[in-house]
Design an enzyme around this catalytic site. Sequence first.
Site, PDB file in Angstrom:
ATOM      1  CG  HIS A  63     116.027 -63.311  13.901  1.00  0.00           C
ATOM      2  ND1 HIS A  63     116.734 -62.189  14.260  1.00  0.00           N
ATOM      3  CD2 HIS A  63     116.909 -64.109  13.230  1.00  0.00           C
ATOM      4  CE1 HIS A  63     117.982 -62.297  13.821  1.00  0.00           C
ATOM      5  NE2 HIS A  63     118.117 -63.461  13.199  1.00  0.00           N
ATOM      6  CG  ASP A  67     123.284 -64.263  15.462  1.00  0.00           C
ATOM      7  OD1 ASP A  67     122.256 -64.947  15.259  1.00  0.00           O
ATOM      8  OD2 ASP A  67     123.679 -63.387  14.666  1.00  0.00           O
TER       9      ASP A  67
HETATM   10 ZN   LIG Z   1     122.214 -62.528  13.258  1.00  0.00          ZN
HETATM   11 ZN   LIG Z   2     119.592 -64.275  11.761  1.00  0.00          ZN
END
Ligand SMILES: [Zn+2]
Ligand SMILES: [Zn+2]
Length: 314
Positions: A63, A67
């Site tokens: 996604h 991060d």
């Molecule tokens: Zn994450």
């Molecule tokens: Zn996430």
Amino acid sequence: MELQFLGTGAGMPSKQRNTSALVVKLMQERGTFWLFDCGEATQHQMLHTSLKPRKLEKIFITHMHGDHIYGLPGLLGSRSFLDGKEPLTIYGPTGIQEWILTTLRLSKTYLQYKVNFVEITEGIIFEDEQFTVEAKLLHHVIPCFGFRVSQKPLPPQLLIEKALQSGVPKGPLLAQLKNGQDVILENGQTVFSHDVTAKAEDGFSLAILGDTRFCQASIDLSQNVDIVIHEATFDAGTEELAKPYGHSTITQAAQVAKESGAKHLIVQHISARFLPSHAEELRKQGLSVFPSITVAEDFAEFELKHNELNRINS
Ligand SMILES: [Zn+2]
Ligand SMILES: [Zn+2]
């Protein structure tokens, strides 16, 4: 197949854990490795390993949260500097192509290899004679995928000594036997393929799940896999807290492994609140649900051989 975690932290890096990146090493299978997510400084983490960016063949992005993707432009650029010439394919959600191409264009980064983008939907996203990769939408706060990597059954092994002893001459007849065909020798004797081959070994399967709440999709994607790799951002008993953030607890990760019939569970995406000394406590919380749990840390390396999962570094 070997796995190496380059980043096991959640949200932002800490001294102990960098952000998400997991390497599936397929050096024996295809001479390359695949990367699942690429948090910031993934290339720095790679410097502490024997991984060579030019051997990177595919990147799968679960996604678009930072991060999980902020390490991409730097890694792509370095792969080019380090003489990476083979094409690279990036699989990810809608927007991944625009984000990378815009960054490369505005920073005037020119790659000396071709990048193929595959913006994915659910279903089989890659297949060749060795592997299939299936993607499924999980339940996070933005679209987030899980991936199931399945190796196809390995070809039967020819027991060469046995074949030669049966009178088979060196040459094309050996290849026929290996391919499952029986052969007739010049003296009229039949040599049966099943007598001189060892049965094909089952391929391995992995479910590598992105950030998610506990959900049925995780269980469906992970059916009977050798290893399920699940996030565990929260600890046991904080399910209500985890849910609005689109995350899971260690017990929920264990529940997914149990309900899917997986053999092993490795958890990652661990909050910085949990210090390394808490890892064993987290593991114990999950153990009440599922018997084979490992809490990954950065650089942890595992080998899956003949269905057995072993840690290969410490
Ligand atoms: Zn994450
Ligand atoms: Zn996430």
